[in-house]
Design an enzyme around this catalytic site. Structure first.
Site: not given
Length: 378
Positions: A271-272, A316, A354, A356
């Site tokens: 992600c980020l 983003y 994600h 997880e």
């Protein structure tokens, strides 16, 4: 329960009157929507939602209650939640607190009696936008003035608030090994440093589950220190976590990541972390119209051809030009945007979704095993 009035004003000029079941006061944030059908506590406690109001597409919220085991971080970070119908009666043997009490204790707004389907249609057409919600102000002009004077989410660095303040070792795993018949946890395969930009607990659990020893570091980490420990074979890899806000704000962190990239250490970003790796390679991110938020988003694994249903939470995206330095490994089937890359001639890969889950499907969790194998080779 008695619900008091709450007044909403959106950046596009929409004014609504609803009911409040959470914290009182005046709150400003960006409005996004989440399409998950379950797991609202995991969503509320995901640090990536810092600075945002979350509109739930699931119309009935609250009957599951809350408990300490289902949180994804030490506290909740979102500004508030908007739901169609809130149920204060809990019917779940694991529940220890109602959602209303949970939100009030953490100063988070709970807003109900809202036409959430209409709001989601508005956001898909006009994009994510800023909003103010208040139990104090009732005049639309007053709300508008307060909203216009507040900073936009793109200009706020939330990482200071959601990152750990000091290093620590994480040992919990996905499984209770004794309960599932295992004599002991997996054999240690490698040690990694996880950089906390807003880590979810289940990401750490998954890293431990594949045999990695995990040391968590704050966002203001020293790349030189990590590289020295890598050279001394104390650690074999670095994990870059999820987190909130615009990645372009994090220039200090980006400069440190550049050093890690050049050191040849194994790196996995989610992600980020995925976005920061792109920027550190010289490919800035751009903001999506309304982002991807939910536990039911299909992506295609371009290496295997398999379609995976994934959990998502991001506004983003990395640019297509990243293909100059990385192989694109995953694509989003909703809009074709990039969901994963593997950098050429480097032990580095990252994904936008994600793996997880929590909440969501676990089809992509094999990526943690891939990272463990890569670390073993260091």
């Amino acid at each position: 329960m008695n619900l008091e009035d709450v007044h909403l004003y959106f950046a596009n000029g929409l004014y609504l009157k609803a009911k409040s079941f959470g914290a009182r006061g005046s709150f400003v944030g960006e409005v996004v929507f989440n399409t998950s059908m379950s797991g609202y506590q995991e969503i509320i406690t995901d640090p990536s939602y810092a600075g945002q109001f979350v509109v739930f597409s699931m119309p009935e919220i609250g009957i599951v209650g809350t408990n300490d085991d289902d949180r994804e971080s030490k506290d909740a970070s979102c500004v508030g939640v908007l739901v169609s119908s809130y149920n204060d009666y809990t019917s779940n043997f694991r529940s220890t607190e109602t959602l209303s009490d949970y939100l009030k204790a953490r100063n988070i707004m709970g807003i109900c009696n809202v036409h959430t389907r209409g709001l989601i249609q508005m956001l898909t057409k006009q994009g994510a936008m800023m909003m103010i919600a208040s139990t104090e102000m009732t005049n639309p002009d007053e709300l508008k003035a307060a909203l216009e004077s507040a900073p936009s989410i793109e200009h706020i660095n939330f990482i200071h608030d959601v990152s750990t303040k000091a290093p620590y070792t994480h040992t919990d795993s996905v499984f209770d090994f004794t309960h599932f018949g295992y004599a002991k946890p997996p054999k240690k395969r490698a040690k990694v440093v996880a950089i906390d930009f807003g880590l979810k607990r289940n990401i750490l659990n998954e890293l431990v589950n594949v045999g990695l020893e995990v040391e968590v570091m704050p966002h203001h980490f020293s790349a030189d220190e990590i590289i020295a420990r890598f050279a001394n074979k104390e650690i074999q890899g670095v994990f870059l976590s999820n987190g909130p806000g615009d990645p372009l704000v994090l220039q200090d962190e980006i400069n440190e990541i550049k050093k890690l990239i050049n050191a040849g250490i194994a790196i996995f970003g989610i992600c980020l972390g995925h976005q920061l790796l792109s920027i550190a390679h010289g490919y800035p991110t751009h903001k999506l119209k309304f982002g991807h938020h939910g536990g039911n988003h299909p992506i295609k694994n371009l290496q295997s051809g398999v379609i995976e249903i994934t959990a998502q939470n991001h506004n983003y995206c990395v640019p297509e030009s990243i293909a100059q330095v990385a192989t694109i490994t995953h694509r989003n089937l909703f809009d074709g945007t990039i969901e994963g890359v593997r950098y050429k001639d480097k032990p580095i890969f990252s994904v936008q979704h994600h793996p997880e889950a929590s909440p969501g499907p676990k089809e992509a969790r094999v990526l943690f095993e891939e990272f463990a194998r890569l670390c073993e080779q260091m």
